[in-house]
Enzyme design. Sequence first.
Site, short mmCIF file in Angstrom:
data_model
loop_
_atom_site.label_atom_id
_atom_site.label_comp_id
_atom_site.label_asym_id
_atom_site.label_seq_id
_atom_site.Cartn_x
_atom_site.Cartn_y
_atom_site.Cartn_z
CB CYS A 9 -16.21 3.24 25.79
SG CYS A 9 -17.80 4.05 25.97
CD1 TRP A 56 -6.33 3.16 59.42
CD2 TRP A 56 -8.26 4.23 59.18
NE1 TRP A 56 -6.85 3.33 60.68
CE2 TRP A 56 -8.05 4.00 60.56
CE3 TRP A 56 -9.43 4.89 58.80
CZ2 TRP A 56 -8.94 4.40 61.54
CZ3 TRP A 56 -10.32 5.29 59.78
CH2 TRP A 56 -10.07 5.05 61.13
CG ASN A 113 -26.19 2.21 27.90
OD1 ASN A 113 -26.66 1.38 27.13
ND2 ASN A 113 -24.98 2.70 27.75
CB SER A 133 -26.11 -2.05 19.63
OG SER A 133 -25.97 -2.49 20.95
NE ARG A 193 -36.19 -6.06 29.12
CZ ARG A 193 -35.16 -5.49 28.54
NH1 ARG A 193 -34.67 -5.99 27.42
NH2 ARG A 193 -34.58 -4.44 29.07
CG ASP A 214 -23.14 11.43 24.06
OD1 ASP A 214 -23.30 11.04 25.24
OD2 ASP A 214 -22.17 11.09 23.35
CB ALA A 239 -18.59 -0.28 22.92
CB ALA A 257 -29.78 7.17 24.47
C1 LIG Z 1 -13.48 7.55 21.71
C2 LIG Z 1 -14.58 7.59 22.73
C3 LIG Z 1 -14.40 6.98 23.95
C4 LIG Z 1 -15.41 7.02 24.91
N1 LIG Z 1 -15.17 6.42 26.13
C5 LIG Z 1 -16.13 6.48 27.08
C6 LIG Z 1 -15.92 5.88 28.35
O1 LIG Z 1 -14.86 5.26 28.60
N2 LIG Z 1 -16.90 5.97 29.29
C7 LIG Z 1 -18.08 6.62 29.04
O2 LIG Z 1 -18.94 6.68 29.92
N3 LIG Z 1 -18.32 7.19 27.83
C8 LIG Z 1 -17.37 7.14 26.85
N4 LIG Z 1 -17.62 7.71 25.62
C9 LIG Z 1 -18.92 8.38 25.40
C10 LIG Z 1 -20.02 7.39 25.01
O3 LIG Z 1 -19.57 6.62 23.94
C11 LIG Z 1 -21.27 8.17 24.65
O4 LIG Z 1 -21.70 8.85 25.81
C12 LIG Z 1 -22.41 7.27 24.13
O5 LIG Z 1 -22.05 6.64 22.95
C13 LIG Z 1 -23.66 8.13 23.89
O6 LIG Z 1 -24.68 7.33 23.39
P1 LIG Z 1 -25.90 7.98 22.60
O7 LIG Z 1 -26.85 6.86 22.32
O8 LIG Z 1 -26.41 9.16 23.32
O9 LIG Z 1 -25.30 8.58 21.25
P2 LIG Z 1 -24.46 7.94 20.08
O10 LIG Z 1 -23.66 6.78 20.55
O11 LIG Z 1 -23.72 9.06 19.44
O12 LIG Z 1 -25.59 7.40 19.07
C14 LIG Z 1 -26.43 8.27 18.37
C15 LIG Z 1 -26.93 7.58 17.11
O13 LIG Z 1 -27.90 8.41 16.50
C16 LIG Z 1 -27.73 8.34 15.09
N5 LIG Z 1 -28.34 9.54 14.52
C17 LIG Z 1 -27.96 10.84 14.73
N6 LIG Z 1 -28.78 11.69 14.09
C18 LIG Z 1 -29.70 10.93 13.46
C19 LIG Z 1 -30.81 11.24 12.62
N7 LIG Z 1 -31.13 12.50 12.34
N8 LIG Z 1 -31.54 10.21 12.13
C20 LIG Z 1 -31.24 8.92 12.43
N9 LIG Z 1 -30.19 8.58 13.20
C21 LIG Z 1 -29.43 9.57 13.72
C22 LIG Z 1 -26.23 8.28 14.92
O14 LIG Z 1 -25.86 7.78 13.65
C23 LIG Z 1 -25.83 7.36 16.08
O15 LIG Z 1 -25.80 6.01 15.68
C24 LIG Z 1 -16.63 7.67 24.63
C25 LIG Z 1 -16.83 8.28 23.38
C26 LIG Z 1 -15.82 8.25 22.44
C27 LIG Z 1 -16.04 8.92 21.12
#
Ligand SMILES: Cc1cc2nc3c(=O)[nH]c(=O)nc-3n(C[C@H](O)[C@H](O)[C@H](O)COP(=O)(O)OP(=O)(O)OC[C@H]3O[C@@H](n4cnc5c(N)ncnc54)[C@H](O)[C@@H]3O)c2cc1C
Length: 474
Positions: free
Chosen positions: A45, A459, A329, A41, A24, A307, A43, A14
Amino acid sequence: MSTDPFVVVGADAAGLSAASKFRRAAPDREVVVFEKGQWISYAFCGMPYFVEGRVDQLSDLLSLSPDEATKRGIDLRRGHEVVGVDPEAKSVRVEADGEAFDQPYSDLLVATGGRAVTGSFDVRGLDGAFTLHDMDAAAAVDAYIADPDDYTFARVDDTPVDRERVGYNADLSAPETAAIVGGGYVGVEMAEALVGRGLDVHLFQRSEHVLRPFGEAVGERVEAELADKGVAVHTNTPVEALVGEDRIEAVAFDGSELAVDLAVVGVGIEPNTELLADTGVELGPGGAIRVDDYGRTNLPDVYAAGDCATARHTVTGEETWLPLGLTANRGGRAIGSTVAGEPTPVGEIAETAVVKAFDQECGRVGIVDEAAATEAGFDPESVTITAGSRSGYYPGAAETDVTLLADRETERLLGGSIVGPDRAAVRIDTLSTALDAGMTVGEVERLDLAYAPPFSPVWDPILVAAKVLNGQLD
Ligand SMILES: Cc1cc2nc3c(=O)[nH]c(=O)nc-3n(C[C@H](O)[C@H](O)[C@H](O)COP(=O)(O)OP(=O)(O)OC[C@H]3O[C@@H](n4cnc5c(N)ncnc54)[C@H](O)[C@@H]3O)c2cc1C
């Protein structure tokens, strides 16, 4: 106009989507991204597939390097934790290298993600017990499974991995028997990964079926698949405790214990919202940060995405929380546009999800079971059919189960699921599109879906299910 930057907290799906889009769309304005860790950045997943060995290098799961982010004009600060927000002063409190400072913002995006829930399980206190919700954990599990004599850092070398944690786990003797606590998608993916690494795997699920959000038809077929591939599936079996002194020795359930030397706990996640505690921010379902259709919180110029944030459900129109990759995303990207001056809705979510369980592909969308549909105020009618994935005479044709749900009164499609070994999962996107368009079952039945023997029967299984359900509604 304020000269303060757009500040983003969190540098994954996000956060970086927002920052990239913003740069951009508004190349003359500044964006600062604070990330408390060293990874950006990545994955999540792909982590089960890294543990399995299907993905060779942990760095393959990284899409944007810190250098690339900087080249995009993003002021990226790793190792910077945002510990507080002052919405009145429009500034955030940041801690880095033992120092703290205040950073003013024009607009703020909280994209802090979630963290693994561990409940009463002592995951941190026991060697061999893991959750899988960070890249270092994926590397640690991989190292723990490896034979200490064979482990090298080759698969993680070019990453900011926690080498001390990885090295510690690599030195422990290799496990033979694993318990997976939780039969959600992470649990199912990890079962496959651990079988692939040669372990004896037990999967524990507290409810009647694994993959609960996918419904009964999918759960039953996946349980059969897991058993067929050697996984001992324990449904209706809540694990009560992880047992061990320093290292995991057993899991306790149902008055008995099973000896294991690896445990992976995947019982859900919760949103990271502490940062906004005491700001008066409103929270919604799951304790996630409540946002409107543009990702705005109730605090002025403060957005949330991914999330840690709520979303609007395509079918019910209600506020919900479903932490998935595209939602993060897409939400981040839309907020990047909005903050740059082009208001863009973050989009609704239909709860579309897919997962692979060995040779079975599963998909779900919308509302999948009748009880949930009734609770949401609908009068549901449902059907589950089995149909071929290709023309019967063409090699590779396989049985595909489709469940569809509709509302009796409006005949509107409410949701569905699919399971089968032959490209079943991607078919769920047809249903997701139909839900987004608010189609009735009759309209789904009349869709002009593609047909040629190697890809589909005349079908398509989706059409067969719609035809049968439509008949029931009539
Ligand atoms: C094992 C696994 C498999 C998955 N498989 C799938 C899948 O197949 N399909 C799917 O759609 N989704 C899947 N997901 C879910 C997907 O990965 C998440 O929905 C996605 O990563 C969410 O992105 P985000 O940017 O919201 O949060 P995150 O990826 O959790 O990133 C948040 C970031 O914020 C940082 N942060 C937090 N608090 C602070 C703070 N106070 N100060 C500074 N930085 C901070 C963290 O360190 C982290 O880097 C999976 C998740 C896991 C764990």
